[in-house]
Design an enzyme around this catalytic site. Structure first.
Site, PDB file in Angstrom:
ATOM      1  N   HIS A 154       0.829  -1.219   0.000  1.00  0.00           N
ATOM      2  CA  HIS A 154       0.000   0.000   0.000  1.00  0.00           C
ATOM      3  C   HIS A 154       0.858   1.263   0.000  1.00  0.00           C
ATOM      4  CE1 HIS A 154      -3.332  -2.711   0.995  1.00  0.00           C
ATOM      5  NE2 HIS A 154      -2.567  -3.189   1.964  1.00  0.00           N
ATOM      6  N   SER A 275      14.623  22.467 -14.784  1.00  0.00           N
ATOM      7  CA  SER A 275      13.494  23.359 -15.031  1.00  0.00           C
ATOM      8  C   SER A 275      13.949  24.583 -15.825  1.00  0.00           C
ATOM      9  CB  SER A 275      12.887  23.801 -13.694  1.00  0.00           C
ATOM     10  OG  SER A 275      12.019  24.890 -13.860  1.00  0.00           O
TER      11      SER A 275
END
Length: 469
Positions: A154, A275
């Site tokens: 999970h 970026s």
């Protein structure tokens, strides 16, 4: 033009001819079509169905075309597909006798044969790439057999493993992808040639001979099925979709692990970008694009299933439209496999961070419960309850797992109404120590270094045997 001049009075318009043309996808089957024509003509010669000299002239022209290559073919709007282009080429050399090449053969069984010939080559090609990736991934994992990491369920901390054990999980998934393709290969490698248009032929052809000449394992035993079956394409695309799904999962982990929050790996700069405005960024762009491109094959699978779902037996021109999706699936899968393998193999693991995560959040708690069961013969559910409360109390007191003592466990047990367990202190400490925890799992398939080594040896043996076949 050869075909239309008999039954039809008009030529197709250029627009209609272009719309129905398969020439772009047919480039893939160029050599297969020559091979198919060659085997069929040689069989016709051996069975004395056509004149020996005529057959030899056709065979010579086909060999000449094979040497000269695809670019020498003449394409105009009247040429519907590669089969007609090749027949026109042979006709230019041999004359009208080139038409004997088509005796007892249809484009229906011819294209079905060609596609199977190319598909089996593409399967073997991508299987070799899978084996290479598996081999290199095992070598990479061998450096991390005692490097403790955390396993997740999970996406929550579950139990300690090693980096090697995690990498080998991906190796096992790749092995199944390889085996699925091997199984599919058996159904691809069956010969449709001789089915003709759909009912075979009245000529005494020898299907065993063409099967042998073309390297098939056998021939399809129903002529209708021979020309119409494309379930082998569905199966191959599904195999590729499964492969790409597993590759996408690798990309997902690389993206997560490279984040500041995980800090588990350092991605190679060659597979990252920065970026345009934030100079500090190192983005895992290649993994993200690969994760996305891997989904394309799922779309190809659904497309082909939809094309086939309502086709009556036997041949329908719709089948022509399946082939580009099959080739594209192989192309995309091979590209994604190549970039993901190189990207993963270039990763550097932060072993200190991996060890730190393995020791956090009481990921070793299951073994503390197992020790209670083994040493004090109490039911696992009782042990589970005690350890669950141990974790709660320790967390509330901001304790680490390694701070838990036998006395602390006894206090919790008594609070819950159970007797003291009086567990030896060294057993408690070892159970809660990530590395010792991993070493205790000496069950085949487990993360203990000895078991991982065994799994590695088995994979290496498998790879060696497959490469020798």
């Amino acid at each position: 033009m050869i075909l239309r001049s008999g039954r039809l009075d008009k030529e197709m318009t250029d627009e209609a001819a272009e719309f129905t043309s398969s020439l772009e996808a047919d480039k893939e089957i160029f050599y297969a079509d020559i091979k198919c024509n060659y085997a069929h003509t040689l069989m016709l010669k051996e069975e004395k169905i056509i004149d020996e000299d005529i057959a030899d002239n056709i065979l010579h022209a086909l060999l000449k075309l094979k040497e000269e290559g695809y670019s020498v073919l003449n394409f105009d709007p009247s040429v519907e597909d590669i089969h007609m282009a090749i027949e026109n080429y042979v006709t230019d050399i041999v004359g009208p006798n080139a038409g004997f090449m088509h005796t007892a053969k249809s484009r229906n069984d011819q294209v079905a044969t060609d596609i199977r010939l190319v598909t089996r080559e593409k399967i073997k090609d991508i299987q070799n790439d899978i084996l290479d990736f598996m081999d290199e991934l095992v070598d990479m994992a061998s450096n991390y057999k005692e490097s403790v990491f955390i396993g997740f369920t999970h996406l929550q901390h579950a139990q300690p493993i090693t980096i090697a054990h995690h990498l080998m999980a991906h190796v096992q998934a790749l092995k199944r992808d390889y085996e699925r393709l091997s199984d599919t290969y058996k159904r691809v490698n069956l010969n449709p040639l001789g089915s003709a248009a759909m009912t075979t032929t009245s000529f005494p052809i020898n299907r065993e001979l063409t099967t042998k000449l073309l390297g098939f394992d056998g021939y399809l035993e129903n002529s209708m099925d021979g020309v119409a079956s494309r379930d082998f394409a569905i199966e191959a695309i599904f195999d590729l979709s499964s492969l790409c799904t597993n590759l996408s999962k690798i990309c997902e982990e690389l993206i997560l692990w490279s984040t500041y929050e995980f800090g588990v790996i350092q991605m190679d700069d060659a597979y990252c970008s920065t970026s345009s405005i934030m100079p500090q960024k190192k983005n895992p762009d290649v993994a993200e694009v690969a994760r996305s491109k891997a989904t394309r094959v799922n779309g190809e699978l659904v497309t082909v299933l939809t094309m086939l779902k309502a086709l009556p037996y036997t041949y329908n021109r719709d089948l022509q439209e399946i082939t580009p999706h099959l080739w594209y699936s192989f192309e995309q899968s091979k590209a994604v496999l190549s970039i993901v393998s190189k990207m993963l193999l270039s990763v550097k693991f932060n072993e200190d961070r991996c060890l730190e995560l393995a020791g956090k959040n009481f990921a070793t708690a299951t073994d503390l419960a197992d020790i209670m069961v083994r040493e004090r013969k109490i039911p696992f559910r009782t042990a589970h309850k005690i350890v669950g409360r141990v974790v709660n109390e320790a967390t509330a007191q901001k304790m680490e797992a390694t701070d838990v003592t036998s006395g602390f466990v006894d206090d919790i047990a008594e609070e819950l109404g159970f007797d003291k367990l009086n567990l030896p202190e060294n057993l408690v400490k070892n159970a809660l120590n990530p590395l010792e925890n991993v070493k205790m799992r000496q069950v085949p398939g487990g993360p203990a270094p000895e078991m991982v080594t065994l799994a590695m040896d088995n994979i290496k043996k498998f790879i060696k045997e497959e490469r020798s076949n």
